[in-house]
Design a protein around this motif. Structure first.
Motif, PDB file in Angstrom:
ATOM      1  N   PHE A 166       3.769  34.981  37.834  1.00  0.00           N
ATOM      2  CA  PHE A 166       3.353  36.302  37.731  1.00  0.00           C
ATOM      3  C   PHE A 166       4.809  35.730  36.681  1.00  0.00           C
ATOM      4  CE2 PHE A 166       0.785  37.910  40.497  1.00  0.00           C
ATOM      5  CZ  PHE A 166      -0.134  39.102  39.585  1.00  0.00           C
ATOM      6  N   ARG A 167       5.016  36.495  35.584  1.00  0.00           N
ATOM      7  CA  ARG A 167       5.989  36.496  35.456  1.00  0.00           C
ATOM      8  C   ARG A 167       7.482  37.668  35.587  1.00  0.00           C
ATOM      9  NH1 ARG A 167       7.452  30.764  35.020  1.00  0.00           N
ATOM     10  NH2 ARG A 167       5.783  29.793  34.012  1.00  0.00           N
ATOM     11  N   GLU A 168       6.718  38.554  35.465  1.00  0.00           N
ATOM     12  CA  GLU A 168       7.587  40.048  35.586  1.00  0.00           C
ATOM     13  C   GLU A 168       7.610  40.374  37.094  1.00  0.00           C
ATOM     14  OE1 GLU A 168       9.910  40.925  33.055  1.00  0.00           O
ATOM     15  OE2 GLU A 168       8.227  39.425  31.949  1.00  0.00           O
ATOM     16  N   ARG A 169       8.633  40.243  37.242  1.00  0.00           N
ATOM     17  CA  ARG A 169       9.526  41.205  38.371  1.00  0.00           C
ATOM     18  C   ARG A 169       8.312  42.169  38.937  1.00  0.00           C
ATOM     19  NH1 ARG A 169      15.097  41.694  39.872  1.00  0.00           N
ATOM     20  NH2 ARG A 169      15.485  39.402  40.446  1.00  0.00           N
ATOM     21  N   ALA A 170       8.585  43.152  38.361  1.00  0.00           N
ATOM     22  CA  ALA A 170       7.855  44.243  38.616  1.00  0.00           C
ATOM     23  C   ALA A 170       6.316  43.610  39.462  1.00  0.00           C
ATOM     24  CB  ALA A 170       8.123  45.669  37.591  1.00  0.00           C
ATOM     25  N   GLU A 171       5.378  42.889  38.194  1.00  0.00           N
ATOM     26  CA  GLU A 171       3.938  42.652  38.606  1.00  0.00           C
ATOM     27  C   GLU A 171       4.197  41.795  40.193  1.00  0.00           C
ATOM     28  OE1 GLU A 171       1.351  42.161  34.776  1.00  0.00           O
ATOM     29  OE2 GLU A 171       3.543  40.751  34.906  1.00  0.00           O
ATOM     30  N   ARG A 172       5.348  40.738  40.460  1.00  0.00           N
ATOM     31  CA  ARG A 172       5.030  39.847  41.415  1.00  0.00           C
ATOM     32  C   ARG A 172       5.621  41.062  42.573  1.00  0.00           C
ATOM     33  NH1 ARG A 172       9.394  34.903  40.838  1.00  0.00           N
ATOM     34  NH2 ARG A 172       8.176  34.274  42.251  1.00  0.00           N
ATOM     35  N   GLN A 173       5.928  42.207  42.443  1.00  0.00           N
ATOM     36  CA  GLN A 173       6.985  43.037  43.199  1.00  0.00           C
ATOM     37  C   GLN A 173       5.382  43.595  43.547  1.00  0.00           C
ATOM     38  OE1 GLN A 173      10.186  44.679  43.640  1.00  0.00           O
ATOM     39  NE2 GLN A 173       9.651  46.689  44.461  1.00  0.00           N
ATOM     40  N   GLU A 174       4.680  43.369  42.859  1.00  0.00           N
ATOM     41  CA  GLU A 174       3.676  44.462  43.083  1.00  0.00           C
ATOM     42  C   GLU A 174       1.572  43.909  43.762  1.00  0.00           C
ATOM     43  OE1 GLU A 174       0.274  47.831  42.775  1.00  0.00           O
ATOM     44  OE2 GLU A 174       2.884  47.999  42.770  1.00  0.00           O
ATOM     45  N   SER A 175       2.288  42.368  43.553  1.00  0.00           N
ATOM     46  CA  SER A 175       1.539  41.552  43.860  1.00  0.00           C
ATOM     47  C   SER A 175       1.632  41.326  45.327  1.00  0.00           C
ATOM     48  CB  SER A 175       1.862  40.077  43.583  1.00  0.00           C
ATOM     49  OG  SER A 175       0.643  39.134  43.687  1.00  0.00           O
ATOM     50  N   ALA A 176       2.729  40.889  46.025  1.00  0.00           N
ATOM     51  CA  ALA A 176       3.338  41.101  47.160  1.00  0.00           C
ATOM     52  C   ALA A 176       3.023  42.460  47.840  1.00  0.00           C
ATOM     53  CB  ALA A 176       5.310  40.315  47.622  1.00  0.00           C
ATOM     54  N   LYS A 177       2.800  43.433  47.335  1.00  0.00           N
ATOM     55  CA  LYS A 177       2.646  44.841  47.884  1.00  0.00           C
ATOM     56  C   LYS A 177       1.763  44.501  48.534  1.00  0.00           C
ATOM     57  CE  LYS A 177       4.460  49.781  47.843  1.00  0.00           C
ATOM     58  NZ  LYS A 177       4.926  50.222  47.061  1.00  0.00           N
ATOM     59  N   ILE A 178       0.465  44.717  47.601  1.00  0.00           N
ATOM     60  CA  ILE A 178      -0.815  44.329  47.491  1.00  0.00           C
ATOM     61  C   ILE A 178      -1.211  43.595  49.029  1.00  0.00           C
ATOM     62  CG2 ILE A 178      -3.137  43.777  46.756  1.00  0.00           C
ATOM     63  CD1 ILE A 178      -1.864  46.467  46.521  1.00  0.00           C
ATOM     64  N   ALA A 179      -0.577  42.672  49.020  1.00  0.00           N
ATOM     65  CA  ALA A 179      -0.642  41.216  49.904  1.00  0.00           C
ATOM     66  C   ALA A 179      -0.452  41.570  51.838  1.00  0.00           C
ATOM     67  CB  ALA A 179      -0.707  39.896  49.328  1.00  0.00           C
ATOM     68  N   LEU A 180       0.926  42.067  51.141  1.00  0.00           N
ATOM     69  CA  LEU A 180       1.801  42.437  52.362  1.00  0.00           C
ATOM     70  C   LEU A 180       0.431  43.411  53.186  1.00  0.00           C
ATOM     71  CD1 LEU A 180       5.779  41.518  51.703  1.00  0.00           C
ATOM     72  CD2 LEU A 180       3.916  40.381  53.539  1.00  0.00           C
ATOM     73  N   ARG A 181       0.815  44.787  52.642  1.00  0.00           N
ATOM     74  CA  ARG A 181       0.121  45.615  52.906  1.00  0.00           C
ATOM     75  C   ARG A 181      -1.885  45.548  53.394  1.00  0.00           C
ATOM     76  NH1 ARG A 181       1.071  49.957  55.053  1.00  0.00           N
ATOM     77  NH2 ARG A 181       0.084  48.637  56.803  1.00  0.00           N
ATOM     78  N   ALA A 182      -2.285  44.803  52.984  1.00  0.00           N
ATOM     79  CA  ALA A 182      -4.036  43.711  53.607  1.00  0.00           C
ATOM     80  C   ALA A 182      -3.319  43.881  54.732  1.00  0.00           C
ATOM     81  CB  ALA A 182      -3.819  43.366  52.019  1.00  0.00           C
ATOM     82  N   ALA A 183      -2.093  42.775  54.838  1.00  0.00           N
ATOM     83  CA  ALA A 183      -1.391  41.855  56.028  1.00  0.00           C
ATOM     84  C   ALA A 183      -1.675  42.696  57.467  1.00  0.00           C
ATOM     85  CB  ALA A 183      -0.263  41.054  55.381  1.00  0.00           C
TER      86      ALA A 183
END
Length: 330
Positions: A71-88
């Motif tokens: 992702f290029r935009e920080r908001a998208e990257r943060q949302e991506s990380a948030k989804i993955a971390l919640r799953a972990a």
């Protein structure tokens, strides 16, 4: 063999890749990835993970959270990380005796990294952080990473590293050697470059509370230790030859891939045996390779005494990550 049997009971795997099914759903909905075009090893599920762990005597696996879209935009990257971390975190909540996870930091976005530290470590209970050995040709330990490394040092963080990029230099300006997958050789070089960069830039001296875990036996670093002693003075900045061995004793090294009768003696002669950790690199390394080749080779390695083997399989990881000491597993 299960974790209830034999001398390898209770292994701790510090090199376990986790591609969250919930993240794949989220990314596919946004057109970031196509599940049918992704490698087979992105199909992570808990039942299969536990089956592999039970078969190879692993009591606890520490997951590195994968996010395959760029992702290029920080908001998208943060949302991506948030989804993955919640799953972990959900996996750990469901089976706390079997799983733990690292929260990612991003070498090209230090503000996003600080968010990940707060969210992953402080709120979700990650046991350490994970990072690439390089990104866009900038290697871990670059001056631009100092503020992040300073904060990690204040936290006495464990930093799991992993290569993802192929060094340039192939035919016609391409990457790597045509016909050779990057994990065969190029990834090992990327890890080696990052480790040398951490030494020559003084990162290990400035931030003594950091614990760096190098994958795949440290790449080529143990093998070239004497070469680094001989020629470290030609680097800029130079490396003091007499300190090379001290620096190598500061890293941790996982066993994913390199442990064998030809490589173990070099590793043992070069690094602190108390800093060698068991790692599988599953699922990119298939279950049958781990169960039928890698684990038996480690357990039967003639260079390893029972005491050294127990340290590698479990005790060394528990000293590094004491929160993982949850008994013998289940």
């Amino acid at each position: 063999m299960t974790i209830a049997d034999g001398p390898v009971a209770g292994r701790v795997d510090v090199h376990h890749h986790f591609t969250a099914p919930a993240w794949l759903d989220w990314a596919e909905e946004r057109g970031v990835v196509r599940r049918d075009k992704l490698p087979w090893w992105t199909r992570w599920d808990m039942d299969t993970a536990l089956e592999v762990m039970d078969k190879t005597g692993i009591s606890t696996a520490v997951m590195t959270v994968a996010m395959l879209g760029r992702f290029r935009e920080r908001a998208e990257r943060q949302e991506s990380a948030k989804i993955a971390l919640r799953a972990a975190a959900d996996v750990v909540e469901a089976r706390p005796e079997r799983f733990a996870f690292f929260t990612p930091v991003f070498l090209d976005d230090l503000e996003l990294s600080r968010w990940s530290l707060r969210h992953g470590l402080d709120e979700l209970g990650a046991v350490g952080v994970s990072t690439r050995t390089s990104m866009d040709g900038v290697y871990l330990g670059d001056d631009s990473h100092d503020s992040l490394l300073r904060e990690l040092n204040e936290r006495s963080a464990v930093i799991s590293t992993h290569p993802m990029e192929v060094p340039a230099g192939g035919k016609d300006g391409g990457l790597g050697l045509p016909g050779m997958p990057p994990f065969v050789c190029d990834f090992l070089m990327d890890t080696t470059r990052a480790a040398v960069n951490l030494i020559r830039n003084g990162t290990l001296d400035r931030y003594p509370n950091l614990s760096f875990v190098l994958p795949h036996g440290g790449g080529f670093l143990p093998y070239m230790a004497t070469r680094l002693e001989l020629f470290g003075g030609h680097l800029t900045p130079a490396i003091e030859p007499g300190r090379v061995r001290d620096y190598l004793h500061r890293f941790y090294f996982d066993t994913a891939g390199p442990m064998s009768p030809s490589s173990t003696p070099t590793l043992l002669a070069t690094v602190d045996p108390g800093r060698i950790l068991f790692g599988t690199d599953w699922p990119p390394t298939p279950a049958q390779v781990i169960a039928d080749v890698a684990a038996p080779a480690l357990d039967g390695d003639p260079a390893l005494s029972p005491e050294l083997l127990r340290g590698i399989n479990r005790d060394n990881a528990l000293r590094l990550l004491p929160s993982l000491d949850r008994g013998s597993g289940s």
